[in-house]
Design an enzyme around this catalytic site. Structure first.
Site, mmCIF file in Angstrom:
data_model
loop_
_atom_site.group_PDB
_atom_site.id
_atom_site.type_symbol
_atom_site.label_atom_id
_atom_site.label_comp_id
_atom_site.label_asym_id
_atom_site.label_seq_id
_atom_site.Cartn_x
_atom_site.Cartn_y
_atom_site.Cartn_z
ATOM 1 N N GLY A 1 -4.508 5.015 -3.648
ATOM 2 C CA GLY A 1 -3.181 4.390 -3.636
ATOM 3 C C GLY A 1 -3.024 3.125 -3.773
ATOM 4 N N SER B 1 0.453 -3.257 -3.319
ATOM 5 C CA SER B 1 0.378 -1.831 -2.544
ATOM 6 C C SER B 1 -0.120 -1.932 -0.911
ATOM 7 C CB SER B 1 -0.887 -1.328 -3.201
ATOM 8 O OG SER B 1 -0.691 -1.123 -4.757
ATOM 9 N N ILE B 2 0.874 -0.925 -0.303
ATOM 10 C CA ILE B 2 0.726 -0.778 1.066
ATOM 11 C C ILE B 2 -1.006 -0.378 1.283
ATOM 12 C CG2 ILE B 2 1.120 0.755 2.997
ATOM 13 C CD1 ILE B 2 3.931 0.964 1.896
ATOM 14 N N ASP C 1 -7.792 10.761 -10.529
ATOM 15 C CA ASP C 1 -6.353 11.199 -10.775
ATOM 16 C C ASP C 1 -6.076 12.241 -9.739
ATOM 17 O OD1 ASP C 1 -3.845 12.633 -11.408
ATOM 18 O OD2 ASP C 1 -4.072 11.658 -13.426
ATOM 19 N N VAL C 2 -5.374 12.395 -8.801
ATOM 20 C CA VAL C 2 -5.206 13.395 -7.921
ATOM 21 C C VAL C 2 -4.504 14.734 -8.443
ATOM 22 C CG1 VAL C 2 -4.963 11.951 -5.892
ATOM 23 C CG2 VAL C 2 -3.003 12.681 -6.855
ATOM 24 N N ALA D 1 7.119 10.526 -8.602
ATOM 25 C CA ALA D 1 8.225 11.458 -9.408
ATOM 26 C C ALA D 1 8.606 11.030 -10.613
ATOM 27 C CB ALA D 1 9.524 11.429 -8.141
ATOM 28 N N TYR E 1 16.900 9.007 -3.586
ATOM 29 C CA TYR E 1 15.735 9.081 -3.174
ATOM 30 C C TYR E 1 15.233 10.537 -3.545
ATOM 31 C CZ TYR E 1 11.185 8.007 -0.835
ATOM 32 O OH TYR E 1 10.096 7.755 -0.470
ATOM 33 N N LYS F 1 8.322 14.192 0.593
ATOM 34 C CA LYS F 1 7.857 13.462 2.186
ATOM 35 C C LYS F 1 8.002 14.698 3.227
ATOM 36 C CE LYS F 1 6.699 9.424 0.531
ATOM 37 N NZ LYS F 1 5.285 9.354 0.084
ATOM 38 N N THR G 1 7.236 -2.882 -3.616
ATOM 39 C CA THR G 1 5.974 -2.302 -4.395
ATOM 40 C C THR G 1 6.269 -1.845 -5.632
ATOM 41 O OG1 THR G 1 5.963 -0.146 -3.389
ATOM 42 C CG2 THR G 1 4.823 -1.722 -2.048
ATOM 43 N N LEU G 2 5.383 -1.469 -6.611
ATOM 44 C CA LEU G 2 5.500 -0.884 -7.821
ATOM 45 C C LEU G 2 6.242 0.538 -7.893
ATOM 46 C CD1 LEU G 2 4.439 -1.942 -10.571
ATOM 47 C CD2 LEU G 2 2.559 -0.400 -10.170
HETATM 48 P P1 NAP Z 1 2.187 1.494 -5.235
HETATM 49 O O1 NAP Z 1 1.671 0.196 -4.680
HETATM 50 O O2 NAP Z 1 2.856 1.712 -6.488
HETATM 51 O O3 NAP Z 1 1.387 2.858 -4.869
HETATM 52 C C1 NAP Z 1 1.511 4.230 -5.034
HETATM 53 C C2 NAP Z 1 0.315 4.601 -5.721
HETATM 54 O O4 NAP Z 1 0.290 5.884 -6.050
HETATM 55 C C3 NAP Z 1 -0.312 3.748 -6.918
HETATM 56 O O5 NAP Z 1 -1.715 3.287 -6.786
HETATM 57 C C4 NAP Z 1 -0.111 4.898 -7.870
HETATM 58 O O6 NAP Z 1 -0.888 4.659 -9.104
HETATM 59 C C5 NAP Z 1 -0.674 6.177 -7.141
HETATM 60 N N1 NAP Z 1 -0.539 7.302 -7.701
HETATM 61 C C6 NAP Z 1 0.516 7.925 -8.281
HETATM 62 N N2 NAP Z 1 0.240 9.017 -8.886
HETATM 63 C C7 NAP Z 1 -1.048 9.217 -8.893
HETATM 64 C C8 NAP Z 1 -2.109 10.123 -9.332
HETATM 65 N N3 NAP Z 1 -1.531 11.286 -9.962
HETATM 66 N N4 NAP Z 1 -3.379 10.005 -8.965
HETATM 67 C C9 NAP Z 1 -3.765 8.972 -8.273
HETATM 68 N N5 NAP Z 1 -2.924 7.889 -7.563
HETATM 69 C C10 NAP Z 1 -1.612 8.219 -8.096
HETATM 70 O O7 NAP Z 1 3.319 1.796 -3.908
HETATM 71 P P2 NAP Z 1 3.392 1.959 -2.334
HETATM 72 O O8 NAP Z 1 4.765 1.613 -2.007
HETATM 73 O O9 NAP Z 1 2.383 1.020 -1.839
HETATM 74 O O10 NAP Z 1 3.204 3.368 -2.081
HETATM 75 C C11 NAP Z 1 2.178 3.984 -1.235
HETATM 76 C C12 NAP Z 1 2.613 5.061 -0.519
HETATM 77 O O11 NAP Z 1 3.745 4.411 0.534
HETATM 78 C C13 NAP Z 1 3.418 5.946 -1.026
HETATM 79 O O12 NAP Z 1 3.219 7.493 -0.473
HETATM 80 C C14 NAP Z 1 4.994 5.850 -0.819
HETATM 81 O O13 NAP Z 1 5.705 6.715 -0.830
HETATM 82 C C15 NAP Z 1 4.748 5.287 0.724
HETATM 83 N N6 NAP Z 1 5.891 4.492 1.137
HETATM 84 C C16 NAP Z 1 6.205 3.270 0.630
HETATM 85 C C17 NAP Z 1 7.594 2.761 0.877
HETATM 86 C C18 NAP Z 1 8.094 1.494 0.215
HETATM 87 O O14 NAP Z 1 8.999 1.075 0.593
HETATM 88 N N7 NAP Z 1 7.278 0.890 -0.690
HETATM 89 C C19 NAP Z 1 8.168 3.243 2.157
HETATM 90 C C20 NAP Z 1 7.732 4.333 2.644
HETATM 91 C C21 NAP Z 1 6.386 4.809 2.417
HETATM 92 P P3 NAP Z 1 0.056 4.259 -10.523
HETATM 93 O O15 NAP Z 1 0.437 2.807 -10.211
HETATM 94 O O16 NAP Z 1 -1.274 4.560 -11.390
HETATM 95 O O17 NAP Z 1 1.167 5.299 -10.526
#
Ligand code: NAP
Length: 256
Positions: free
Chosen positions: A15, A21-22, A66-67, A97, A157, A164, A195-196
Site C-alpha cells: 500500500g 502514504s501511511i 495487484d491484490v 472504491a 464515506y 472498513k 494522502t492520495l
Molecule cells: P494511499 O497512499 O493512496 O494508499 C492506498 C494504497 O492502496 C495505494 O498504494 C493504492 O495503490 C493501494 N491499492 C488500491 N487498490 C489496490 C490494488 N488493487 N492492489 C494493490 N494496491 C492497491 O492512501 P492512505 O491514506 O495511505 O491509505 C492507506 C490505508 O489507510 C487505507 O486502508 C486507508 O483506507 C487507510 N486510512 C486512511 C486514512 C486517511 O485519512 N488517509 C484514515 C484512516 C484509514 P494505487 O495508488 O495504485 O491505487
C-alpha cells in the site's frame, strides 16, 4: 529515534503509493528498527515511485502485486519466500472504491462498485494473510488500516465504511484463528490524513477540519503517530494485544 530493536525481522508492506502514504511512514519506522522489508506495487504506473522510495532503505525488495489478482499474490509470496526466507510482519494499507461510489448517496451504490470496494479493501486482507501465515514460522504480527466510518454513518464515506466494517471483522476472525500460531492481528483506526486515497473522498477537507475541531486533543494526527503505533503493535511490547482496533485519532472516536 525509538529504541525498539526488530533487527533480524522481516516485513511485507502493501500500500505504498507515494511519500505521503501511511504505509511509507510505517515502512520508514520499521526499517529504522532494523526490519528488512518487501514492498509491493500495484502496477507499472506506480513501480518507479515505490522503487525510488524503497531504495532509500537497506536491502529492501520490491515486487508487483495487484491484490485483485490471485496469481500475483502467489508469485509475490514465492519471491518473498525465496529472498527473505520467512516473514514476521504484514502491513495491509490498501483501500479502493470507484470514485462515483464516494459521491452522492449511499442508497445509489451500484452492485459492482460495492463488490469492488469490499474486494480490494477487505477481502485482500484474507488473501494476503493466507499466504503470509506459512512464512510466519516464528509467530508474527498482521496490521490493517481502518477508519471510524466502520462504526458510524459518515457523509460520502459511503461504501468505504461498509468495507472498513468488514475489514475490522476480518481482523477479529483472523486473530481468533491465528492466535494458536502466535500470530497477532490488529487494526489501527487512523484519523484523517492527507494522502492520495483521502483525496478521492468528496468533502475530505471538511472532514479533516471537523476532526481537528472535535477531537479532544484539538488537532489532527500526524502519520508518524500511526507509524509509532504500528511499531508498537509489531513489537513484543504489544504481545498481549490481538483482535483489537487501536484508535490513533487524537481521541475523536469518543466524542458524540
Ligand atoms: P494511499 O497512499 O493512496 O494508499 C492506498 C494504497 O492502496 C495505494 O498504494 C493504492 O495503490 C493501494 N491499492 C488500491 N487498490 C489496490 C490494488 N488493487 N492492489 C494493490 N494496491 C492497491 O492512501 P492512505 O491514506 O495511505 O491509505 C492507506 C490505508 O489507510 C487505507 O486502508 C486507508 O483506507 C487507510 N486510512 C486512511 C486514512 C486517511 O485519512 N488517509 C484514515 C484512516 C484509514 P494505487 O495508488 O495504485 O491505487
Amino acid at each position: 529515534m525509538y529504541s525498539i530493536d526488530l533487527s533480524g525481522k522481516t516485513g511485507l508492506i502493501v500500500g505504498v503509493a507515494n511519500e505521503n502514504s501511511i504505509a511509507w511512514a510505517i515502512a520508514k519506522i520499521l526499517a529504522h528498527a532494523g526490519v528488512r522489508l518487501a514492498f509491493s506495487y500495484q502496477n507499472e504506473r506506480l513501480e518507479a515511485k515505490v522503487r525510488a522510495l524503497a531504495e532509500q532503505l537497506d536491502d529492501a525488495i520490491i515486487v508487483p502485486c495487484d491484490v485483485l489478482e490471485d496469481h500475483q499474490i502467489w508469485t509475490m509470496y514465492e519471491e518473498i519466500k525465496e529472498r527473505l526466507g520467512h516473514l514476521d510482519f504484514l502491513i495491509h494499507s490498501v483501500a479502493f472504491a470507484p470514485r462515483e461510489a464516494l459521491q452522492g448517496l449511499y442508497l445509489d451504490t451500484r452492485r459492482e462498485d460495492y463488490l469492488r470496494a469490499l474486494e480490494v479493501s477487505s477481502y485482500s486482507l484474507i488473501a494476503l494473510a493466507k499466504h503470509a501465515v506459512p512464512l510466519m514460522t516464528d509467530g508474527g504480527s498482521i496490521l490493517a488500516l481502518t477508519y471510524i466510518a466502520s462504526q458510524r454513518a459518515v457523509p460520502r464515506y459511503n461504501v468505504m465504511g461498509t468495507a472498513k466494517a468488514a475489514l475490522e471483522q476480518a481482523v477479529r476472525q483472523l486473530a481468533m484463528e491465528l492466535g494458536p500460531n502466535g500470530i497477532r492481528v490488529n487494526a489501527i483506526s487512523a484519523g484523517p490524513v492527507q494522502t492520495l486515497a483521502a483525496r478521492g473522498i468528496q468533502g475530505f477537507l471538511s472532514m479533516y477540519q471537523a476532526h481537528r475541531e472535535k477531537a479532544p486533543l484539538q488537532r489532527s494526527i500526524d502519520k508518524n503517530e500511526i507509524a509509532t503505533t504500528a511499531l508498537f503493535l509489531c513489537s513484543d511490547m504489544s504481545s498481549g494485544i490481538t483482535g483489537s482496533t487501536v484508535y490513533v485519532d487524537a481521541g475523536y472516536h469518543i466524542m458524540l
